[in-house]
Design an enzyme around this catalytic site. Structure first.
Site, PDB file in Angstrom:
ATOM      1  N   ARG A   1       0.832  -1.218   0.000  1.00  0.00           N
ATOM      2  CA  ARG A   1       0.000   0.000   0.000  1.00  0.00           C
ATOM      3  C   ARG A   1       0.856   1.254   0.000  1.00  0.00           C
ATOM      4  NH1 ARG A   1      -3.261  -0.138   5.040  1.00  0.00           N
ATOM      5  NH2 ARG A   1      -1.373  -1.140   5.776  1.00  0.00           N
TER       6      ARG A   1
ATOM      7  N   ASN B   1      -6.105  -2.750   2.545  1.00  0.00           N
ATOM      8  CA  ASN B   1      -6.117  -4.204   2.643  1.00  0.00           C
ATOM      9  C   ASN B   1      -7.538  -4.702   2.863  1.00  0.00           C
ATOM     10  OD1 ASN B   1      -3.329  -4.388   2.456  1.00  0.00           O
ATOM     11  ND2 ASN B   1      -3.022  -4.440   4.658  1.00  0.00           N
TER      12      ASN B   1
END
Length: 104
Positions: free
Chosen positions: A32, A51
């Protein structure tokens, strides 16, 4: 004389929304954060990466089509942390509401 009604020449600048579902070993590896850094480096993109419990990472990016295409290409190249097994994308119209590109 009026401009042509075809928008194909404007397509790279057209603002779009890209939602990409990234599968593979993409959690717990900084995926990320690298995605955010890449989106900021590409520029003019707003959205987020987060996520999901099933192991996927959802990436939402809004901005010019050409820049969203560049982010999607990066997600698919394998030049990412972890190991991407596949990416599924959905294209839509922007919804707005993002100040920048964030991690969720």
């Amino acid at each position: 004389m009026n401009a042509p009604t075809s928008h194909s020449a404007d397509a790279p600048q057209q603002s779009v929304r890209l939602t990409a579902w990234v599968r593979g070993h993409v959690q717990g590896v900084g995926f990320r954060w690298y995605t955010r850094a890449r989106a900021l480096a590409i520029g003019e993109l707003r959205g987020f990466a987060r996520n999901h419990r099933d192991g996927r990472v959802e990436v939402v990016a809004e901005g010019p089509r050409e820049r969203c295409d560049r982010l999607l290409e990066w997600l698919r190249t394998g030049d990412t942390p972890g190991m991407v097994e596949g990416v599924t994308e959905i294209w839509d119209t922007p919804r707005g509401g993002y100040g920048d590109f964030s991690i969720r």
